[in-house]
Design a protein around this motif. Structure first.
Motif, PDB file in Angstrom:
ATOM      1  N   SER A  10      11.958  -9.785  11.847  1.00  0.00           N
ATOM      2  CA  SER A  10      12.301 -11.206  11.890  1.00  0.00           C
ATOM      3  C   SER A  10      12.153 -11.906  10.536  1.00  0.00           C
ATOM      4  N   ALA A  11      11.692 -11.193   9.534  1.00  0.00           N
ATOM      5  CA  ALA A  11      11.528 -11.770   8.190  1.00  0.00           C
ATOM      6  C   ALA A  11      12.377 -10.983   7.201  1.00  0.00           C
ATOM      7  N   LEU A  12      12.568 -11.559   6.006  1.00  0.00           N
ATOM      8  CA  LEU A  12      13.275 -10.826   4.962  1.00  0.00           C
ATOM      9  C   LEU A  12      12.587  -9.484   4.739  1.00  0.00           C
ATOM     10  N   GLN A  13      13.370  -8.457   4.542  1.00  0.00           N
ATOM     11  CA  GLN A  13      12.809  -7.126   4.339  1.00  0.00           C
ATOM     12  C   GLN A  13      12.347  -6.950   2.891  1.00  0.00           C
ATOM     13  N   PRO A  14      11.364  -6.077   2.674  1.00  0.00           N
ATOM     14  CA  PRO A  14      10.845  -5.893   1.309  1.00  0.00           C
ATOM     15  C   PRO A  14      11.916  -5.347   0.370  1.00  0.00           C
ATOM     16  N   LEU A  15      11.723  -5.619  -0.907  1.00  0.00           N
ATOM     17  CA  LEU A  15      12.676  -5.171  -1.916  1.00  0.00           C
ATOM     18  C   LEU A  15      12.546  -3.683  -2.216  1.00  0.00           C
ATOM     19  N   SER A  16      11.504  -3.068  -1.711  1.00  0.00           N
ATOM     20  CA  SER A  16      11.255  -1.650  -1.939  1.00  0.00           C
ATOM     21  C   SER A  16      10.741  -1.040  -0.639  1.00  0.00           C
ATOM     22  N   PRO A  17      11.111   0.198  -0.355  1.00  0.00           N
ATOM     23  CA  PRO A  17      10.610   0.848   0.859  1.00  0.00           C
ATOM     24  C   PRO A  17       9.201   1.429   0.692  1.00  0.00           C
ATOM     25  N   TYR A  18       8.583   1.182  -0.437  1.00  0.00           N
ATOM     26  CA  TYR A  18       7.309   1.825  -0.753  1.00  0.00           C
ATOM     27  C   TYR A  18       6.081   0.981  -0.451  1.00  0.00           C
ATOM     28  N   TYR A  19       6.248  -0.089   0.314  1.00  0.00           N
ATOM     29  CA  TYR A  19       5.095  -0.887   0.740  1.00  0.00           C
ATOM     30  C   TYR A  19       5.420  -1.592   2.045  1.00  0.00           C
ATOM     31  N   SER A  20       4.384  -1.970   2.760  1.00  0.00           N
ATOM     32  CA  SER A  20       4.517  -2.767   3.971  1.00  0.00           C
ATOM     33  C   SER A  20       4.211  -4.213   3.608  1.00  0.00           C
ATOM     34  N   GLN A  21       4.833  -5.148   4.307  1.00  0.00           N
ATOM     35  CA  GLN A  21       4.624  -6.550   3.995  1.00  0.00           C
ATOM     36  C   GLN A  21       3.357  -7.116   4.629  1.00  0.00           C
ATOM     37  N   VAL A  22       2.935  -6.549   5.767  1.00  0.00           N
ATOM     38  CA  VAL A  22       1.778  -7.099   6.465  1.00  0.00           C
ATOM     39  C   VAL A  22       0.855  -5.971   6.916  1.00  0.00           C
ATOM     40  N   ALA A  23      -0.419  -6.131   6.610  1.00  0.00           N
ATOM     41  CA  ALA A  23      -1.462  -5.275   7.188  1.00  0.00           C
ATOM     42  C   ALA A  23      -2.214  -6.142   8.191  1.00  0.00           C
ATOM     43  N   ARG A  24      -2.279  -5.672   9.441  1.00  0.00           N
ATOM     44  CA  ARG A  24      -2.963  -6.417  10.506  1.00  0.00           C
ATOM     45  C   ARG A  24      -4.197  -5.630  10.912  1.00  0.00           C
ATOM     46  N   ILE A  25      -5.346  -6.278  10.807  1.00  0.00           N
ATOM     47  CA  ILE A  25      -6.603  -5.666  11.233  1.00  0.00           C
ATOM     48  C   ILE A  25      -7.048  -6.403  12.483  1.00  0.00           C
ATOM     49  N   GLU A  26      -6.874  -5.740  13.617  1.00  0.00           N
ATOM     50  CA  GLU A  26      -7.162  -6.343  14.917  1.00  0.00           C
ATOM     51  C   GLU A  26      -8.592  -6.004  15.322  1.00  0.00           C
ATOM     52  N   HIS A  27      -9.314  -7.028  15.743  1.00  0.00           N
ATOM     53  CA  HIS A  27     -10.689  -6.855  16.196  1.00  0.00           C
ATOM     54  C   HIS A  27     -10.722  -6.726  17.715  1.00  0.00           C
ATOM     55  N   PRO A  28     -11.777  -6.150  18.269  1.00  0.00           N
ATOM     56  CA  PRO A  28     -11.846  -5.942  19.724  1.00  0.00           C
ATOM     57  C   PRO A  28     -11.677  -7.222  20.547  1.00  0.00           C
ATOM     58  N   ASP A  29     -12.056  -8.372  20.012  1.00  0.00           N
ATOM     59  CA  ASP A  29     -11.922  -9.617  20.775  1.00  0.00           C
ATOM     60  C   ASP A  29     -10.509 -10.194  20.726  1.00  0.00           C
ATOM     61  N   GLY A  30      -9.577  -9.521  20.047  1.00  0.00           N
ATOM     62  CA  GLY A  30      -8.196  -9.986  19.955  1.00  0.00           C
ATOM     63  C   GLY A  30      -7.899 -10.810  18.718  1.00  0.00           C
ATOM     64  N   SER A  31      -8.925 -11.177  17.983  1.00  0.00           N
ATOM     65  CA  SER A  31      -8.682 -11.874  16.716  1.00  0.00           C
ATOM     66  C   SER A  31      -8.203 -10.854  15.685  1.00  0.00           C
ATOM     67  N   ALA A  32      -7.622 -11.340  14.604  1.00  0.00           N
ATOM     68  CA  ALA A  32      -7.091 -10.423  13.594  1.00  0.00           C
ATOM     69  C   ALA A  32      -7.108 -11.062  12.221  1.00  0.00           C
ATOM     70  N   LEU A  33      -7.129 -10.210  11.226  1.00  0.00           N
ATOM     71  CA  LEU A  33      -6.908 -10.619   9.840  1.00  0.00           C
ATOM     72  C   LEU A  33      -5.560 -10.063   9.422  1.00  0.00           C
ATOM     73  N   LEU A  34      -4.768 -10.901   8.753  1.00  0.00           N
ATOM     74  CA  LEU A  34      -3.473 -10.480   8.238  1.00  0.00           C
ATOM     75  C   LEU A  34      -3.514 -10.531   6.718  1.00  0.00           C
ATOM     76  N   PHE A  35      -3.169  -9.427   6.099  1.00  0.00           N
ATOM     77  CA  PHE A  35      -3.052  -9.358   4.648  1.00  0.00           C
ATOM     78  C   PHE A  35      -1.559  -9.242   4.342  1.00  0.00           C
TER      79      PHE A  35
END
Length: 128
Positions: A10-35
């Protein structure tokens, strides 16, 4: 804790296939950190590029159930730090609540030679 890496369709795709745009770290309570990887945008001026960057960041965050109000840290790279006010004016249009922690750097060059600004963020998503 669960970690996932992606580039949401749903977002613009990265300019290179060699990285991901979002790292999601999901915690057991359902909260998350997005990098969110550094984003650049097309445009002839710093204002246009900055607006494009924040629109892309918005789309990436929304794909993970978050928004700019969830941003807790922002890192900005400008090719000309003397234009900080110009960048800041657009940033304030998008980040309207309590400002996140922030770092701003001057960089001689960015990923693409025409890029004047690159922004990466960390967002904290509350449990649903």
């Amino acid at each position: 804790m669960q970690i996932s890496l992606d580039s949401p369709a749903s977002a613009l795709q990265p300019l290179s296939p060699y990285y991901s745009q979002v790292a999601r770290i999901e915690h057991p309570d359902g909260s998350a950190l997005l990098f969110v990887s550094g984003q650049i945008a097309e445009g002839a001026t710093l204002t246009e590029q900055t607006r494009g960057v924040f629109e892309t960041l918005t789309a990436l965050l929304e794909a993970h159930g978050a928004g700019l109000a969830d941003v807790v840290n922002i890192r900005t790279y400008l090719t000309d730090i003397s234009r900080l006010d110009e960048y800041g004016a657009v940033r304030r249009e998008f980040l309207t609540g309590t400002p996140p922690t922030s770092m701003t750097f001057e960089a001689a060059r960015l990923f693409r030679p025409e890029a004047l600004v690159e922004v990466e963020v960390v967002a904290a998503v509350p449990a649903r």
